[in-house]
Design a protein around this motif. Structure first.
Motif, PDB file in Angstrom:
ATOM      1  N   VAL A  20       0.834  -1.201   0.000  1.00 17.19           N
ATOM      2  CA  VAL A  20       0.000   0.000   0.000  1.00 17.19           C
ATOM      3  C   VAL A  20       0.870   1.252   0.000  1.00 17.19           C
ATOM      4  O   VAL A  20       1.948   1.283   0.594  1.00 17.19           O
ATOM      5  N   LEU A  21       0.396   2.271  -0.699  1.00 17.61           N
ATOM      6  CA  LEU A  21       1.038   3.584  -0.718  1.00 17.61           C
ATOM      7  C   LEU A  21       0.222   4.513   0.165  1.00 17.61           C
ATOM      8  O   LEU A  21      -0.990   4.651  -0.026  1.00 17.61           O
ATOM      9  N   ILE A  22       0.865   5.150   1.133  1.00 14.34           N
ATOM     10  CA  ILE A  22       0.157   6.085   2.007  1.00 14.34           C
ATOM     11  C   ILE A  22       0.963   7.368   2.159  1.00 14.34           C
ATOM     12  O   ILE A  22       2.164   7.409   1.889  1.00 14.34           O
ATOM     13  N   GLY A  23       0.282   8.417   2.601  1.00 15.23           N
ATOM     14  CA  GLY A  23       0.911   9.720   2.759  1.00 15.23           C
ATOM     15  C   GLY A  23      -0.054  10.805   2.330  1.00 15.23           C
ATOM     16  O   GLY A  23      -1.113  10.534   1.764  1.00 15.23           O
ATOM     17  N   ASP A  24       0.310  12.043   2.602  1.00 15.73           N
ATOM     18  CA  ASP A  24      -0.544  13.188   2.263  1.00 15.73           C
ATOM     19  C   ASP A  24      -0.822  13.267   0.766  1.00 15.73           C
ATOM     20  O   ASP A  24      -0.078  12.710  -0.048  1.00 15.73           O
ATOM     21  N   SER A  25      -1.859  14.002   0.434  1.00 16.19           N
ATOM     22  CA  SER A  25      -2.180  14.255  -0.971  1.00 16.19           C
ATOM     23  C   SER A  25      -1.064  15.063  -1.625  1.00 16.19           C
ATOM     24  O   SER A  25      -0.427  15.907  -0.983  1.00 16.19           O
ATOM     25  N   GLY A  28       3.104  12.629  -4.412  1.00 15.12           N
ATOM     26  CA  GLY A  28       3.618  11.888  -5.564  1.00 15.12           C
ATOM     27  C   GLY A  28       3.419  10.386  -5.503  1.00 15.12           C
ATOM     28  O   GLY A  28       4.112   9.640  -6.207  1.00 15.12           O
ATOM     29  N   LYS A  29       2.470   9.930  -4.698  1.00 16.72           N
ATOM     30  CA  LYS A  29       2.236   8.478  -4.572  1.00 16.72           C
ATOM     31  C   LYS A  29       1.861   7.859  -5.916  1.00 16.72           C
ATOM     32  O   LYS A  29       2.403   6.827  -6.318  1.00 16.72           O
ATOM     33  N   SER A  30       0.914   8.491  -6.612  1.00 19.81           N
ATOM     34  CA  SER A  30       0.453   7.945  -7.897  1.00 19.81           C
ATOM     35  C   SER A  30       1.564   7.980  -8.942  1.00 19.81           C
ATOM     36  O   SER A  30       1.671   7.075  -9.789  1.00 19.81           O
ATOM     37  N   GLN A  31       2.395   9.010  -8.889  1.00 23.80           N
ATOM     38  CA  GLN A  31       3.499   9.113  -9.843  1.00 23.80           C
ATOM     39  C   GLN A  31       4.566   8.049  -9.572  1.00 23.80           C
ATOM     40  O   GLN A  31       5.165   7.501 -10.504  1.00 23.80           O
ATOM     41  N   LEU A  32       4.807   7.763  -8.306  1.00 24.88           N
ATOM     42  CA  LEU A  32       5.745   6.687  -7.965  1.00 24.88           C
ATOM     43  C   LEU A  32       5.229   5.357  -8.491  1.00 24.88           C
ATOM     44  O   LEU A  32       5.990   4.558  -9.060  1.00 24.88           O
ATOM     45  N   LEU A  33       3.930   5.122  -8.325  1.00 33.09           N
ATOM     46  CA  LEU A  33       3.333   3.881  -8.802  1.00 33.09           C
ATOM     47  C   LEU A  33       3.400   3.795 -10.326  1.00 33.09           C
ATOM     48  O   LEU A  33       3.759   2.752 -10.882  1.00 33.09           O
ATOM     49  N   ALA A  34       3.068   4.890 -11.001  1.00 33.72           N
ATOM     50  CA  ALA A  34       3.101   4.903 -12.471  1.00 33.72           C
ATOM     51  C   ALA A  34       4.515   4.669 -12.991  1.00 33.72           C
ATOM     52  O   ALA A  34       4.730   3.954 -13.975  1.00 33.72           O
ATOM     53  N   ARG A  35       5.494   5.265 -12.310  1.00 35.70           N
ATOM     54  CA  ARG A  35       6.893   5.101 -12.732  1.00 35.70           C
ATOM     55  C   ARG A  35       7.349   3.656 -12.541  1.00 35.70           C
ATOM     56  O   ARG A  35       8.002   3.074 -13.416  1.00 35.70           O
ATOM     57  N   PHE A  36       6.979   3.052 -11.431  1.00 34.76           N
ATOM     58  CA  PHE A  36       7.408   1.684 -11.170  1.00 34.76           C
ATOM     59  C   PHE A  36       6.657   0.677 -12.042  1.00 34.76           C
ATOM     60  O   PHE A  36       7.263  -0.214 -12.643  1.00 34.76           O
ATOM     61  N   ALA A  37       5.339   0.818 -12.123  1.00 34.68           N
ATOM     62  CA  ALA A  37       4.529  -0.183 -12.815  1.00 34.68           C
ATOM     63  C   ALA A  37       4.595  -0.058 -14.333  1.00 34.68           C
ATOM     64  O   ALA A  37       4.598  -1.050 -15.051  1.00 34.68           O
ATOM     65  N   SER A  45      -0.974  14.974 -13.903  1.00 38.32           N
ATOM     66  CA  SER A  45      -1.655  13.997 -13.053  1.00 38.32           C
ATOM     67  C   SER A  45      -2.644  14.674 -12.112  1.00 38.32           C
ATOM     68  O   SER A  45      -2.346  15.705 -11.511  1.00 38.32           O
ATOM     69  N   LYS A  46      -3.843  14.097 -12.033  1.00 40.20           N
ATOM     70  CA  LYS A  46      -4.879  14.618 -11.145  1.00 40.20           C
ATOM     71  C   LYS A  46      -4.910  13.809  -9.859  1.00 40.20           C
ATOM     72  O   LYS A  46      -4.416  12.688  -9.793  1.00 40.20           O
ATOM     73  N   ALA A  47      -5.504  14.381  -8.819  1.00 42.24           N
ATOM     74  CA  ALA A  47      -5.583  13.714  -7.523  1.00 42.24           C
ATOM     75  C   ALA A  47      -6.332  12.395  -7.657  1.00 42.24           C
ATOM     76  O   ALA A  47      -7.329  12.292  -8.369  1.00 42.24           O
ATOM     77  N   THR A  48      -5.817  11.393  -6.959  1.00 37.87           N
ATOM     78  CA  THR A  48      -6.479  10.093  -6.954  1.00 37.87           C
ATOM     79  C   THR A  48      -7.805  10.203  -6.211  1.00 37.87           C
ATOM     80  O   THR A  48      -7.903  10.839  -5.173  1.00 37.87           O
ATOM     81  N   ILE A  49      -8.832   9.578  -6.769  1.00 37.34           N
ATOM     82  CA  ILE A  49     -10.140   9.542  -6.114  1.00 37.34           C
ATOM     83  C   ILE A  49     -10.388   8.121  -5.648  1.00 37.34           C
ATOM     84  O   ILE A  49     -10.423   7.185  -6.452  1.00 37.34           O
ATOM     85  N   GLY A  50     -10.556   7.940  -4.342  1.00 38.61           N
ATOM     86  CA  GLY A  50     -10.777   6.600  -3.813  1.00 38.61           C
ATOM     87  C   GLY A  50      -9.506   5.775  -3.847  1.00 38.61           C
ATOM     88  O   GLY A  50      -8.461   6.208  -3.396  1.00 38.61           O
ATOM     89  N   VAL A  51      -9.610   4.569  -4.419  1.00 35.12           N
ATOM     90  CA  VAL A  51      -8.483   3.641  -4.432  1.00 35.12           C
ATOM     91  C   VAL A  51      -8.230   3.126  -5.845  1.00 35.12           C
ATOM     92  O   VAL A  51      -9.158   2.817  -6.580  1.00 35.12           O
ATOM     93  N   GLU A  52      -6.970   3.059  -6.230  1.00 37.51           N
ATOM     94  CA  GLU A  52      -6.578   2.460  -7.498  1.00 37.51           C
ATOM     95  C   GLU A  52      -5.445   1.474  -7.210  1.00 37.51           C
ATOM     96  O   GLU A  52      -4.762   1.595  -6.199  1.00 37.51           O
ATOM     97  N   THR A  72      -4.014   5.160  -2.695  1.00 35.77           N
ATOM     98  CA  THR A  72      -5.234   5.797  -2.195  1.00 35.77           C
ATOM     99  C   THR A  72      -5.091   7.308  -2.171  1.00 35.77           C
ATOM    100  O   THR A  72      -3.981   7.838  -2.129  1.00 35.77           O
ATOM    101  N   ALA A  73      -6.224   7.976  -2.192  1.00 33.57           N
ATOM    102  CA  ALA A  73      -6.212   9.431  -2.075  1.00 33.57           C
ATOM    103  C   ALA A  73      -5.737   9.819  -0.681  1.00 33.57           C
ATOM    104  O   ALA A  73      -6.092   9.181   0.304  1.00 33.57           O
ATOM    105  N   GLY A  74      -4.924  10.868  -0.605  1.00 31.39           N
ATOM    106  CA  GLY A  74      -4.430  11.313   0.699  1.00 31.39           C
ATOM    107  C   GLY A  74      -5.408  12.219   1.427  1.00 31.39           C
ATOM    108  O   GLY A  74      -5.244  12.509   2.601  1.00 31.39           O
ATOM    109  N   GLN A  75      -6.475  12.686   0.735  1.00 32.14           N
ATOM    110  CA  GLN A  75      -7.405  13.614   1.356  1.00 32.14           C
ATOM    111  C   GLN A  75      -8.211  12.943   2.452  1.00 32.14           C
ATOM    112  O   GLN A  75      -8.566  11.781   2.367  1.00 32.14           O
TER     113      GLN A  75
END
Length: 226
Positions: A20-25, A28-37, A45-52, A72-75
């Motif tokens: 799981v990726l956690i931390g404030d909105s 760069g959580k989604s960007q880290l995931l996109a770079r790795f995967a 990149s837009k804010a994640t909504i819910g869980v991906e 997950t979204a940090g909000q």
């Protein structure tokens, strides 16, 4: 079906690890995931909504490991996903932005939430993202190292933009999970007559979500930086 496709189709997955990726909105959580995967980075990149989540299959110590990485979204308004989000996780990336002190100050809160909902021995890496913005850095590396050592976390500074340490961070977590699970399997085999030991692992595959395997104790910590 071609031989190459057949080989891929018949590929045996030895382990499935949920991370799981956690931390404030906006850290760069989604960007880290996109770079790795997918080895991608999206400036818009837009804010994640819910869980991906994304998956990536790789080889660790001659075993085929499928990483199932949840983002997950940090909000705060998405905090309701907490229990289901953490269920079955054997690894976590706790991310802050090196240019935003507040995101680092919130790390303790995220860690507390993680430990409240996840397995006690989950493998955790603290990640200081956006190392490419060195001139704007407000969170000293030493502060993060000190926190990581105190809380027995792994630590790395990364840049999703420049792909710095991203793969290394994920591989470090996956390798440590594999090491712990392998050790647990050996213990289970050696003590198979002990009550409850057979439930530590069902075969060799960890199926997530819906299963919460123990991931073993860990006393060492690793603090590497770019």
């Amino acid at each position: 079906m071609s031989s190459s496709l057949q080989a891929t189709y018949n590929q045996k997955i030895d382990y499935v690890f949920k991370i799981v990726l956690i931390g404030d909105s906006a850290v760069g959580k989604s960007q880290l995931l996109a770079r790795f995967a997918r080895n991608e980075f999206n400036l818009d990149s837009k804010a994640t909504i819910g869980v991906e989540f994304q998956t990536k299959t790789l080889v660790v110590d001659h075993k085929t490991v499928k990483a199932q990485i949840w983002d997950t979204a940090g909000q705060e308004r998405y905090r309701a996903v907490t229990s289901a989000y953490y269920r079955g996780a054997v690894g976590a990336m706790l991310v802050y932005d090196i240019t935003k002190r507040q995101s680092f100050d919130h790390v303790a809160k995220w860690l507390e939430e993680l430990r409240d909902h996840a397995d006690n021995n989950i493998v955790i890496m603290l990640i200081g993202n956006k190392s490419d913005l060195g001139t704007l850095k407000v969170v000293p590396t030493e502060d993060a190292k000190e926190f990581a050592q105190k809380e027995n976390l792994f630590f790395m500074e990364t840049s999703a933009l420049e792909a710095t340490n991203v793969e290394s961070a994920f591989l470090s977590v996956l390798t440590e999970i594999y090491r712990v699970i392998s050790k647990k399997a050996l213990i289970a085999n050696d003590e198979h007559e002990s009550e409850g030991s057979s439930s530590l692992l069902k075969g060799t595959k960890i199926v997530v979500p819906g299963q919460e395997p123990e991931s073993g104790g860990r006393t060492s910590s690793c603090c590497g930086t770019s």
